[in-house]
Design a protein around this motif. Structure first.
Motif, PDB file in Angstrom:
ATOM      1  N   ALA A  77      39.867  43.775  34.613  1.00  0.00           N
ATOM      2  CA  ALA A  77      40.025  42.888  35.770  1.00  0.00           C
ATOM      3  C   ALA A  77      38.764  42.049  35.887  1.00  0.00           C
ATOM      4  O   ALA A  77      37.658  42.559  35.660  1.00  0.00           O
ATOM      5  N   GLY A 121      44.612  43.559  39.108  1.00  0.00           N
ATOM      6  CA  GLY A 121      44.437  44.546  38.052  1.00  0.00           C
ATOM      7  C   GLY A 121      44.999  44.027  36.741  1.00  0.00           C
ATOM      8  O   GLY A 121      45.697  43.012  36.713  1.00  0.00           O
ATOM      9  N   GLY A 122      44.701  44.726  35.658  1.00  0.00           N
ATOM     10  CA  GLY A 122      45.157  44.283  34.345  1.00  0.00           C
ATOM     11  C   GLY A 122      45.522  45.448  33.456  1.00  0.00           C
ATOM     12  O   GLY A 122      45.848  46.539  33.934  1.00  0.00           O
ATOM     13  N   PRO A 148      40.201  40.682  42.669  1.00  0.00           N
ATOM     14  CA  PRO A 148      40.881  40.310  41.429  1.00  0.00           C
ATOM     15  C   PRO A 148      42.073  41.219  41.142  1.00  0.00           C
ATOM     16  O   PRO A 148      42.062  42.404  41.489  1.00  0.00           O
ATOM     17  N   TYR A 177      35.726  49.953  40.701  1.00  0.00           N
ATOM     18  CA  TYR A 177      36.450  48.835  41.306  1.00  0.00           C
ATOM     19  C   TYR A 177      36.412  48.921  42.833  1.00  0.00           C
ATOM     20  O   TYR A 177      36.127  47.934  43.514  1.00  0.00           O
TER      21      TYR A 177
END
Length: 88
Positions: A64, A38-39, A36, A74
């Motif tokens: 994320a 990142g955010g 996914p 992560y």
């Protein structure tokens, strides 16, 4: 850190300023289809780390895949070779 925390333990947290994001990249030749993106960075945590000077490092907490992550969490879920970088 002299208080007996094990490496990887979170010793403290602070909220992040708005506008920071995490970019996640995989090494060349790696299939990144299940990784996914990142955010937003939502906090900073002080992580006990016996391998660094002072015994701790400051890591981002970012969003994320619908949850909050530290880089260690992560990478444990999606691959140790991933590069996690904060940008403004």
């Amino acid at each position: 850190m002299g208080d007996g925390l094990r490496t990887g333990s979170i010793a403290g947290a602070l909220p992040a300023q708005t506008g920071l994001r995490v970019d996640v990249t995989a090494p060349a030749g790696t299939d990144g289809g299940n990784i996914p993106a990142g955010g937003a960075v939502v906090a900073w945590v002080l992580v006990a780390d016996s391998g660094v000077a002072g015994g701790a490092r400051l890591d981002p907490v970012f969003l994320a895949a619908g949850q909050a992550w530290t880089p260690d969490q992560y990478r444990a879920a999606y691959g140790q070779a991933l590069d996690v970088r904060v940008r403004g």
